[in-house]
Design an enzyme around this catalytic site. Structure first.
Site, PDB file in Angstrom:
ATOM      1  N   LYS A  80      51.930  53.501  -9.742  1.00  0.00           N
ATOM      2  CA  LYS A  80      51.560  53.804 -11.133  1.00  0.00           C
ATOM      3  C   LYS A  80      50.185  53.209 -11.441  1.00  0.00           C
ATOM      4  O   LYS A  80      49.823  52.148 -10.917  1.00  0.00           O
ATOM      5  CB  LYS A  80      52.629  53.200 -12.046  1.00  0.00           C
ATOM      6  CG  LYS A  80      52.546  53.568 -13.515  1.00  0.00           C
ATOM      7  CD  LYS A  80      53.785  53.036 -14.254  1.00  0.00           C
ATOM      8  CE  LYS A  80      53.783  53.344 -15.735  1.00  0.00           C
ATOM      9  NZ  LYS A  80      55.031  52.874 -16.395  1.00  0.00           N
ATOM     10  N   SER A 155      57.528  56.152 -19.144  1.00  0.00           N
ATOM     11  CA  SER A 155      56.117  56.394 -18.967  1.00  0.00           C
ATOM     12  C   SER A 155      55.671  56.590 -17.511  1.00  0.00           C
ATOM     13  O   SER A 155      54.546  57.030 -17.289  1.00  0.00           O
ATOM     14  CB  SER A 155      55.343  55.216 -19.547  1.00  0.00           C
ATOM     15  OG  SER A 155      55.663  54.021 -18.834  1.00  0.00           O
ATOM     16  N   SER A 179      61.146  53.042 -18.426  1.00  0.00           N
ATOM     17  CA  SER A 179      60.100  53.892 -17.842  1.00  0.00           C
ATOM     18  C   SER A 179      60.224  54.202 -16.365  1.00  0.00           C
ATOM     19  O   SER A 179      59.472  55.034 -15.860  1.00  0.00           O
ATOM     20  CB  SER A 179      58.727  53.277 -18.098  1.00  0.00           C
ATOM     21  OG  SER A 179      58.325  53.591 -19.404  1.00  0.00           O
TER      22      SER A 179
HETATM   23  N1  GLN Z   1      59.689  54.408 -23.954  1.00  0.00           N
HETATM   24  C1  GLN Z   1      59.622  52.978 -24.029  1.00  0.00           C
HETATM   25  C2  GLN Z   1      58.387  52.566 -24.787  1.00  0.00           C
HETATM   26  O1  GLN Z   1      57.615  53.407 -25.124  1.00  0.00           O
HETATM   27  C3  GLN Z   1      59.650  52.358 -22.668  1.00  0.00           C
HETATM   28  C4  GLN Z   1      58.369  52.433 -21.956  1.00  0.00           C
HETATM   29  C5  GLN Z   1      58.356  51.660 -20.675  1.00  0.00           C
HETATM   30  O2  GLN Z   1      59.416  51.319 -20.140  1.00  0.00           O
HETATM   31  N2  GLN Z   1      57.158  51.346 -20.224  1.00  0.00           N
HETATM   32  O3  GLN Z   1      58.187  51.417 -25.057  1.00  0.00           O
END
Ligand code: GLN
Length: 489
Positions: A80, A155, A179
């Site tokens: 990532k 994400s 995510s």
């Molecule tokens: N959807 C969650 C957020 O926006 C989790 C994102 C993540 O795990 N990086 O915070």
């Protein structure tokens, strides 16, 4: 081992073995991966390629020829874009870091390369990992290979798609509130969020430091174990990292016998028919293999979303203060006074969602509101952790759907932040409690004529990450894992 684009990609375990016995070379695997990436460009899974990959492949080959045994010999991998790899850009999907090149390796990157992996590129993501759909990237959205009109989740959408579309056998993402697990569910692969502290966060760009954890995507329990054995372990450069990782091994159906499985009652409502039936099929498979399955209630879960966002946003507002145009990233209006320059830099550099979170996070921490929001959220966090601990007195593992629904359409939630946050209902509590959890590709649901993957989430007690791989191997053995490839990839 000849591998061609659009054919099934061998597992990381098999690729490493083939390199080790000199059936193929890291250089061949790299050029095959680049061809696969090229053919799948429409998915927009990557932000950049690693220009040092060819050199890495040569170095791995030299080590293999010198007689070294490397667990990931020549295995191509994508990480990532919030994980630093020296000499590559680390943009976090943000305009503000569009020209930032990492001067150092994250610990996970160093461990991967030491183990013989070749880091091919950096995966697309929601800006600064804030999102559940990979739509907020400054590089444009990543598409779901099962239906390109739908999101891959987020994400870590790019990392999930890389594995789902068989571009690389494994990849790394980060999981702050779901995510890794949710995109794994939306794309039909495994996604593991390790116990907080199990994998070093050194070199991972911080979003919410008390919740962030790096985790792998893979297509088999065996590959998950392989990569966890490489990336887990203590790191003196991460003060939260833990000692003594266990040996990770994929289990067998025998391991399911006598397992006490608790189904979290609060996760049984609001699911689509396909998610519900996939959960039931999985539970039947567990019972069939000799596990006991019972419902368990964790009442504080109804506050999990509110608590999560009231902790994640304040932490983000503090972590993102460093992007001031002075130390990191791009600067707008050189020559303006400091305040104007910082304001314009942040206004131009950050997207809407990131700005929203900095504002809400700052508000929730401000004097007069701290007690009403942040400190209350911290109390709920404690309560959730306690309730999980109590449940683990009676159960070895807990289970919920990973998401109440399969992949949603692009644009469906991007203009409604609350709907986007609500999508995380099954995943955020696990980060609040610091627990390990695995999304298992367990079935499909056909929506509007399109077959979409469904993921089931297994949660283990803290530091029992290895149990999740035992379980995954067992589920594979009884045919409860539905690993398939989207048409054309
Ligand atoms: N959807 C969650 C957020 O926006 C989790 C994102 C993540 O795990 N990086 O915070």
């Amino acid at each position: 081992m000849p591998v061609s684009v659009n054919s099934a990609l061998p597992s990381a375990t098999d690729l490493a073995r083939a390199v080790q016995v000199r059936e193929t070379t890291p250089q061949t695997l790299l050029s095959d991966t680049l061809a696969r990436l090229d053919a799948a460009q429409n998915l927009n899974a990557l932000i950049s390629l690693n220009e040092g990959a060819a050199q890495q492949a040569d170095a791995v080959q030299a080590r293999v020829l010198a007689g070294e045994t490397l667990p990931l010999a020549g295995v191509p991998i994508i990480v990532k874009d919030n994980i630093n790899v020296r000499g590559t850009r680390t943009t976090c999907g943000s305009r503000i870091l569009a020209h930032y090149t990492s001067p150092y390796d994250a610990t996970v990157a160093r461990r991967l390369m030491q183990a013989g992996a070749v880091i091919v590129g950096k995966a697309n993501m929601d800006e600064f990992a804030m999102g559940s759909s990979t739509e907020s990237s400054a590089n444009g959205p990543t598409l779901n290979p099962w239906d390109t009109a739908r999101v891959p989740g987020g994400s870590s959408g790019g990392s999930a798609v890389a594995v789902a579309a068989q571009l690389t056998p494994v990849s790394l993402g980060s999981d702050t509130g779901g995510s890794v697990r949710q995109p794994a569910a939306f794309t039909g692969v495994y996604g593991l969020k390790p116990t907080y502290g199990r994998v070093s966060r050194f070199g991972l760009v911080a979003y919410a430091s008390s919740l962030d954890q790096i985790g792998p995507f893979a297509r088999s329990a065996e590959d998950l174990a392989l990569i966890m054995n490489v990336i887990a372990g203590h790191d003196p450069q991460d003060a939260t990292s833990l000692h003594a990782p266990p040996e990770f091994v994929a289990g067998t159906p025998d391991d399911l016998r006598g397992l006490r499985v608790g189904v979290i009652r609060e996760s049984l409502e609001g699911n689509t028919a396909g998610v519900e039936s996939t959960l039931n099929t999985t539970l039947d498979a567990l019972r069939g293999a000799g596990a006991s399955v019972q419902e368990v209630s964790i009442a504080s879960l109804r506050h999990a979303i509110a608590a999560y966002y009231l902790i994640a946003m304040p932490e983000a507002s503090s972590n993102l203060a460093r992007y001031d145009g002075m130390t990191y990233g791009d600067r707008n209006t050189p020559g303006a006074d400091v305040n104007t320059s910082m304001t314009l830099t942040r206004e131009h550099g950050f997207g809407r969602e990131v700005q929203r979170r900095i504002l809400i996070g700052t508000y929730a921490l401000s004097s007069g509101y701290y007690d009403a929001y942040y400190s209350k959220a911290m109390k709920i966090r404690g309560l959730i952790a306690q309730e999980f601990a109590r449940a683990f007195a009676d159960f070895d593992v807990l289970v919920t759907p990973t998401s109440p629904f399969p992949a949603f359409r692009r644009g469906e939630k991007s203009s409604d932040p609350l709907a986007m946050y609500a999508a995380d209902v099954d995943t955020v509590a696990i980060n609040l409690a610091g627990l390990p959890a695995l999304s298992v590709p367990a079935g499909f649901e056909t929506i509007d004529g399109v077959r979409l993957p469904v993921g089931i989430q297994f949660i283990a007690p803290t530091l029992k990450d290895e149990l999740l791989l035992t379980l995954a191997g067992g589920l594979e053995g009884v045919g409860a894992v539905q690993m398939d490839a989207p048409a054309g990839y």
